[in-house]
Enzyme design. Structure first.
Site: not given
Ligand code: AMP
Length: 288
Positions: A36-37, A188-189, A151, A186, A30
């Site tokens: 993390g990403h 985004s929030r 995560k 980590m 997103m």
């Molecule tokens: P999001 O943008 O939050 O939907 O996350 C996109 C992808 O990044 C998802 O597969 C999450 O699980 C992964 N993700 C988010 N935060 C982390 C993190 N701290 N460590 C590893 N993967 C992460």
């Protein structure tokens, strides 16, 4: 790195790569990218010939009172980070590209043992929205491998279940949780948190570490009455620090069923709580 906004341009590029025999790795996000990403991009980079990342803030996974409108949208910055990580293609669709049918209809994968508990219990719309958007993205990108973070462990298992149920010829790969130097997972929030709340947020990671050491030394067992007592004490502590706790569970890591004393060894401790309107989740794997 190339950026495409619609599915026609996406297909044109992917067809060329597939024609060359390239193996395609895909990381759906997103946006508002952090390390993390990028760790998932790095993993895809190691295992595939071409890496595709999507950035789309998916409306169907947010509830009516959640943060869809305020969710950080930082496409320019994301694009720079992806280019620096040697991502080959950024797919940044808009709502009409992803949901030409509108948002009123739903398509769902029902796996009650997985989707109704933990995050699914407090956010009933959430996994429907995730499986809906990820299945659309899978059809559009049709990667060889797709990467998700541990995560969001429950999400990872649900995506694996969906991939099997719909026979997507895609290998799902989970990447480890990337943390800040002090241990905060980590997210985004995290940027919603004020400075003092940022320190308070760390209590969740500390609670996971404490539960692990209590399990290892026998101060905590998997007996349900003991976990219940432990949870109550932990929730009291969290509430005193300003959290509204959601769940604290110890599960079998394979299928997220309740971990059984003396039987299950590969465990996952999961925690979720709201801090001043910010939902935080974290988990920790333990092998007893
Ligand atoms: P999001 O943008 O939050 O939907 O996350 C996109 C992808 O990044 C998802 O597969 C999450 O699980 C992964 N993700 C988010 N935060 C982390 C993190 N701290 N460590 C590893 N993967 C992460």
């Amino acid at each position: 790195m190339k950026t495409v906004l619609d599915s026609t341009a996406l297909k044109e590029q992917l067809d060329k790569w597939r024609y060359q025999g390239d193996r395609i790795g895909f990381v759906p996000t997103m946006g508002n990218l952090h390390a993390g990403h990028i760790s998932l991009i790095d993993l895809a980079r190691q295992q595939c010939d071409k890496v595709v990342c999507s950035v789309f803030v998916n409306p169907t996974q947010f509830g009516p009172t959640e943060d869809f409108n305020t969710y950080p949208r930082t496409l320019e910055d994301d694009s720079e980070k992806l280019a620096a990580a040697n991502c080959d293609l950024l797919f940044a669709p808009n709502g009409a590209t992803m949901y030409p049918e509108g948002l009123t209809s739903t398509v769902s994968i029902i796996a009650p043992d997985l989707t109704n508990m933990l995050c699914g219990a407090s956010r009933p719309h959430f996994f429907n929205g995730i499986t809906r958007v990820v299945s659309k993205l899978f059809h559009m990108v049709m990667p060889d491998k797709a990467y998700f973070g541990q995560k969001d462990y429950q999400q990872l298992l649900i995506i694996k279940t969906m991939t099997e149920a719909l026979s997507f010829p895609i290998e799902i790969i989970g990447g480890p949780i990337i943390r800040e130097p002090d241990g905060l997972a980590m997210s985004s929030r995290n940027q919603y948190l004020a400075n003092d709340q940022r320190n308070t947020a760390l209590l969740l990671f500390n609670a996971l570490k404490q539960a692990e050491s209590d399990l290892r030394c026998g101060a905590l067992t998997l007996a349900s009455s003991q976990i219940q007592e432990y949870r109550l004490a932990l929730f009291k502590k969290l509430e005193a620090s300003g959290f509204i706790p959601d769940y604290f569970e110890i599960k079998n890591r394979k299928d997220l069923s309740i971990a059984k004393e003396g039987v299950d060894k590969a465990l996952l401790i999961l925690i979720a709580a709201d801090l001043n309107g910010t939902r935080l989740i974290d988990n920790r794997m333990i092998d007893l």
